[in-house]
Design an enzyme around this catalytic site. Structure first.
Site, PDB file in Angstrom:
ATOM      1  N   TRP B 340       0.826  -1.218   0.000  1.00  0.00           N
ATOM      2  CA  TRP B 340       0.000   0.000   0.000  1.00  0.00           C
ATOM      3  C   TRP B 340       0.852   1.256   0.000  1.00  0.00           C
ATOM      4  O   TRP B 340       0.422   2.290  -0.510  1.00  0.00           O
ATOM      5  CB  TRP B 340      -0.972  -0.006   1.183  1.00  0.00           C
ATOM      6  CG  TRP B 340      -2.094  -0.962   0.967  1.00  0.00           C
ATOM      7  CD1 TRP B 340      -2.268  -2.154   1.598  1.00  0.00           C
ATOM      8  CD2 TRP B 340      -3.175  -0.842   0.036  1.00  0.00           C
ATOM      9  NE1 TRP B 340      -3.387  -2.787   1.121  1.00  0.00           N
ATOM     10  CE2 TRP B 340      -3.972  -1.997   0.151  1.00  0.00           C
ATOM     11  CE3 TRP B 340      -3.551   0.124  -0.887  1.00  0.00           C
ATOM     12  CZ2 TRP B 340      -5.110  -2.216  -0.611  1.00  0.00           C
ATOM     13  CZ3 TRP B 340      -4.689  -0.085  -1.651  1.00  0.00           C
ATOM     14  CH2 TRP B 340      -5.452  -1.246  -1.517  1.00  0.00           C
ATOM     15  N   TRP B 343       2.365   1.173  -4.191  1.00  0.00           N
ATOM     16  CA  TRP B 343       1.742   1.046  -5.507  1.00  0.00           C
ATOM     17  C   TRP B 343       1.127   2.352  -6.012  1.00  0.00           C
ATOM     18  O   TRP B 343       1.053   2.575  -7.204  1.00  0.00           O
ATOM     19  CB  TRP B 343       0.725  -0.100  -5.518  1.00  0.00           C
ATOM     20  CG  TRP B 343      -0.682   0.274  -5.195  1.00  0.00           C
ATOM     21  CD1 TRP B 343      -1.229   0.382  -3.962  1.00  0.00           C
ATOM     22  CD2 TRP B 343      -1.714   0.577  -6.122  1.00  0.00           C
ATOM     23  NE1 TRP B 343      -2.538   0.741  -4.062  1.00  0.00           N
ATOM     24  CE2 TRP B 343      -2.875   0.855  -5.386  1.00  0.00           C
ATOM     25  CE3 TRP B 343      -1.793   0.623  -7.521  1.00  0.00           C
ATOM     26  CZ2 TRP B 343      -4.083   1.186  -5.977  1.00  0.00           C
ATOM     27  CZ3 TRP B 343      -2.998   0.961  -8.105  1.00  0.00           C
ATOM     28  CH2 TRP B 343      -4.130   1.238  -7.341  1.00  0.00           C
ATOM     29  N   ILE B 345       1.850   6.089  -5.201  1.00  0.00           N
ATOM     30  CA  ILE B 345       2.641   7.072  -4.458  1.00  0.00           C
ATOM     31  C   ILE B 345       1.899   8.399  -4.281  1.00  0.00           C
ATOM     32  O   ILE B 345       1.921   8.952  -3.175  1.00  0.00           O
ATOM     33  CB  ILE B 345       4.022   7.271  -5.125  1.00  0.00           C
ATOM     34  CG1 ILE B 345       4.843   5.985  -5.035  1.00  0.00           C
ATOM     35  CG2 ILE B 345       4.781   8.437  -4.501  1.00  0.00           C
ATOM     36  CD1 ILE B 345       5.475   5.694  -3.712  1.00  0.00           C
ATOM     37  N   PRO B 346       1.214   8.951  -5.307  1.00  0.00           N
ATOM     38  CA  PRO B 346       0.531  10.231  -5.069  1.00  0.00           C
ATOM     39  C   PRO B 346      -0.442  10.162  -3.891  1.00  0.00           C
ATOM     40  O   PRO B 346      -0.404  11.025  -2.997  1.00  0.00           O
ATOM     41  CB  PRO B 346      -0.204  10.488  -6.385  1.00  0.00           C
ATOM     42  CG  PRO B 346       0.610   9.793  -7.411  1.00  0.00           C
ATOM     43  CD  PRO B 346       1.138   8.564  -6.721  1.00  0.00           C
ATOM     44  N   HIS B 348      -0.472   7.847  -1.503  1.00  0.00           N
ATOM     45  CA  HIS B 348       0.279   7.531  -0.289  1.00  0.00           C
ATOM     46  C   HIS B 348       0.883   8.795   0.316  1.00  0.00           C
ATOM     47  O   HIS B 348       0.783   9.036   1.522  1.00  0.00           O
ATOM     48  CB  HIS B 348       1.379   6.522  -0.611  1.00  0.00           C
ATOM     49  CG  HIS B 348       2.346   6.329   0.506  1.00  0.00           C
ATOM     50  ND1 HIS B 348       1.982   5.740   1.704  1.00  0.00           N
ATOM     51  CD2 HIS B 348       3.648   6.664   0.648  1.00  0.00           C
ATOM     52  CE1 HIS B 348       3.025   5.727   2.515  1.00  0.00           C
ATOM     53  NE2 HIS B 348       4.044   6.278   1.903  1.00  0.00           N
ATOM     54  N   HIS B 381     -12.693   4.362  -1.212  1.00  0.00           N
ATOM     55  CA  HIS B 381     -12.944   3.190  -2.055  1.00  0.00           C
ATOM     56  C   HIS B 381     -14.442   2.925  -2.183  1.00  0.00           C
ATOM     57  O   HIS B 381     -14.956   2.669  -3.270  1.00  0.00           O
ATOM     58  CB  HIS B 381     -12.236   1.955  -1.487  1.00  0.00           C
ATOM     59  CG  HIS B 381     -10.819   1.825  -1.939  1.00  0.00           C
ATOM     60  ND1 HIS B 381      -9.791   2.489  -1.341  1.00  0.00           N
ATOM     61  CD2 HIS B 381     -10.252   1.112  -2.958  1.00  0.00           C
ATOM     62  CE1 HIS B 381      -8.654   2.206  -1.945  1.00  0.00           C
ATOM     63  NE2 HIS B 381      -8.909   1.368  -2.932  1.00  0.00           N
TER      64      HIS B 381
END
Lengths: 453, 453
Positions: B340, B343, B345-346, B348, B381
């Site tokens: 997590w 995969w 980065i923006p 995260h 989500h």
């Protein structure tokens, strides 16, 4: 740029963006994709498990050990059952041929008959020997199941090669005795000076010709896991009980797993391929071929391990035979030739020692010798397939001969694209070639014996 | 033993057997099985090709770009078409929210209104903003295809996160100006002594608050491939034309490939899974699930590459944005948390900068902060799935929250069996989790809107 970055760091907006490239951009220099190997094997396992599930849903449980018994013994096959016990005849005839071979060697060693006559008798004996199963199986064909007939043919080829080696090696020894006898006459002093001490020391514990010509020695060789005779095999001093137990269990469990895989997974795939194959329907045939490729390859890998590791090591442990080099690392082979050199070491060694090197010694080129080896190998493959199936096509022969151009192709690929692609060619030929051969023979078998599809 | 071997070498029977173990026997020490990796990938390719062939035989060619057009635009959907142009309304409302946000920031910077009132307006603006698609899509639902609705929801989430970051960073800058203003009053000499020269040098080329409060700067941030605002982004000095062309072609071709894969391979698999899934028939459902897993995973990998490499780099190149760290090597991740982190980065970075670190600063523990991040992520989500489908189940939310215990499991596996098995857990959760979620949502969608199966 970096100086600018450092300036920015001290600003109150907590900056953290840096000038950098994405990992997939070449200039990033990143190359660690090891996780993808795990993905590959995981997808493979998941795919395999799904195929297994699909198979059970479609066909239910087809494994039935009673069928294995019938297939192995030929019991229940045809009407001619019980007429003359042809299997027993075949087994007993092996002993006859071995005994003839032994007696001729014994005679030659004491010069009871001339070398040429001895060799003629050997030749006739061997030719008759290899043809006996052909005749018996064509007369009493219905008494043999395909599997029991295959086992017979395999045993006969095996014994044939062993006897050939036995005759060949004993001939070398006779010639050597003759030569060294002559040498001793010519320059006995010289030899004694140079080799004397060494030779005495050597020969202390070693059996020398013709001491080896005992039935016990011959039968040991026939039981030992090698096709090449020599007078003093390396031996182990003890039998490792745990090792023996492990190999025995592997053979017993493994054979059951292979038979279950064949019955549950391969046979339905082969049967389903018949109609599209017969109609020359290319997309359907390809799909069937690739579907068959997976269980076939799995069975072949199990078969390889069971035969070359479990069974031959079991035999080696029982006979206390110390040379366990039954296979080399063919899975890393980067061309077809390397594969054939590596996967079946006993046959490879036999071919090199008793076919390849003698041909080279006769003055022929290496490529001629190599082609002759493939030719001999092709004949044996055809023998092992045609006789049990009683279909005389030359496809096994052609398949083996096709290895010669394929070897050239794989060598070319290896030089052009690197060893990895050579290795992929080797695997491809294994994965695709075998199910193709199986489909062709199954098709012809049905056409020959049932006349309709 | 070796001495014996040497003795034997000089014998006339040309001996060559040596005392040695088979490669698979542990004591041989052999461990080179690199060829098996090639076998794995070959079997995978062959299996994939066969599935493709089976698919074409079973379904013919189903690829139909006209359907893509319908799916993307929502044209031809339902009866309410043309009533009030809800898509246009949604796009225009984004501009309104952005403008409100900008005006409030401008007002705060010149202290036209108090900090608290400004923040209240921001909060109301953002909450209304994120709820607008929910309302519009429930009123004009039939005007949106699932795909166009998804794109809208994605755009809204994206803008929401960017505005949040914009507000947050500007707040930091205001507080810093306030603080340093106070400091300058207290000890202006000191600071001048220590930081004076440096500071002058720093600030020469850097935009400082409130110089950044221009609509041009805000719109650059909204277009740039990042979710985190800062005043001075690292920039590239030129656009690489070849790079731009490659990425553009990748996006165009890639989108077509993905759509073709979905239509040809995924949709039939999903449709076929409905009956067994509804009947709770475990073997059939598992078989369908695993069958769907392959095309789904392939589509997901393509989607990942297209979005995070091709599209974001394309955007980065156009905006001359220099930080291309859009993804890290998640394919090597050995636990779920690492996956997590790597995969996306923006997102995260946004989570760390604007959720995780502020919570830590408030004095909460790391695990609390981490759980809050998963909670926020779960809400997004759910938002991205429920709104377009108009099914308010909490499965996307639960799936995301299930990552917390799964992360513990993967960590345990990693510590117990090594990083390779941790990596396999990560891949498994990706390969199995996604098709399971798809099947569940498809099932509920059919039940909700068609009432029968």
């Amino acid at each position: 740029m970096k100086k600018d970055d450092r300036k920015r760091q001290s600003q109150p907006d907590k900056p953290f963006h840096q000038s950098q490239e994405s990992l997939f951009t070449w200039s990033s220099g990143f190359s660690n994709f090891s996780g993808l190997v795990n993905l590959g094997f995981l997808l493979l396992s998941i795919g395999g498990f799904r195929l297994l599930l699909e198979n059970f849903i479609k066909y239910g449980i087809r494994i039935d050990p009673i069928q294995w018994y019938i297939a192995l013994t030929g019991h229940n096959y045809g009407e001619g059952q019980g007429e003359g016990f042809p299997s027993l005849t075949l087994i007993l005839y092996t002993l006859v041929a071995i005994f003839i071979c032994f007696m001729v060697e014994k005679g030659l060693s004491v010069k009871r008959h001339a070398e040429k006559i001895g060799m003629l008798i050997h030749a006739i004996n061997l030719v008759v020997f290899i043809l006996v199963p052909v005749v018996i199986m064509n007369i009493h064909g219905h008494n043999f199941s395909i599997i029991s007939a295959s086992i017979m043919c395999f045993g006969y080829s095996n014994t044939f090669m062993k006897l050939w080696s036995y005759i060949h090696v004993n001939m070398w020894c006779r010639h050597d005795t003759l030569k060294s006898g002559m040498k001793t006459q010519n320059s006995s002093d010289n030899i004694n000076e140079v080799n004397g001490n060494k030779k005495d020391h050597h020969t202390e514990f070693l059996v020398k010709y013709p001491q080896n010509l005992h039935l016990k020695d011959l039968f040991y060789f026939l039981c030992a896991p090698t096709l090449c005779y020599e007078l003093n095999f390396p031996r182990k001093h003890e039998i490792r009980k745990q090792f023996l137990l492990k190999r025995t269990l592997e053979v017993i469990i493994g054979v059951n797993v292979v038979l279950a895989l064949v019955q549950q997974w391969m046979i339905p795939s082969v049967q389903n391929s018949l109609i599209p194959f017969s109609n020359m329907d290319l997309p359907h045939t390809t799909e069937r071929l690739l579907k068959l490729a997976v269980p076939n390859h799995l069975v072949w890998l199990c078969f390889f391990y069971l035969t070359f590791h479990s069974f031959l090591n079991l035999l080696g442990e029982i006979t206390q035979f110390a040379d366990r080099n039954f296979y080399s690392d063919w899975w890393n082979a980067d061309c077809i030739n390397t594969f054939w050199r590596c996967w079946n070491i006993p046959v490879h060694r036999w071919c090199v020692r008793h076919v390849y090197v003698p041909i080279i010694t006769m003055g022929f080129s290496q490529s001629t010798a190599s082609n002759v080896v493939f030719f001999v190998s092709a004949i044996f493959h055809e023998y092992l397939v045609s006789i049990p199936l009683r279909i005389f096509k030359i496809w096994a022969f052609m398949g083996m001969m096709a290895q010669i151009p394929l070897a050239r192709l794989s060598n070319h690929v290896k030089e052009r694209f690197g060893p990895r692609w050579g290795n992929i060619i080797v695997w491809s030929s294994l994965i695709i070639g075998q199910p193709l051969a199986i489909m062709m023979y199954y098709h012809d078998y049905i056409v020959t014996y049932y006349r309709e599809i």
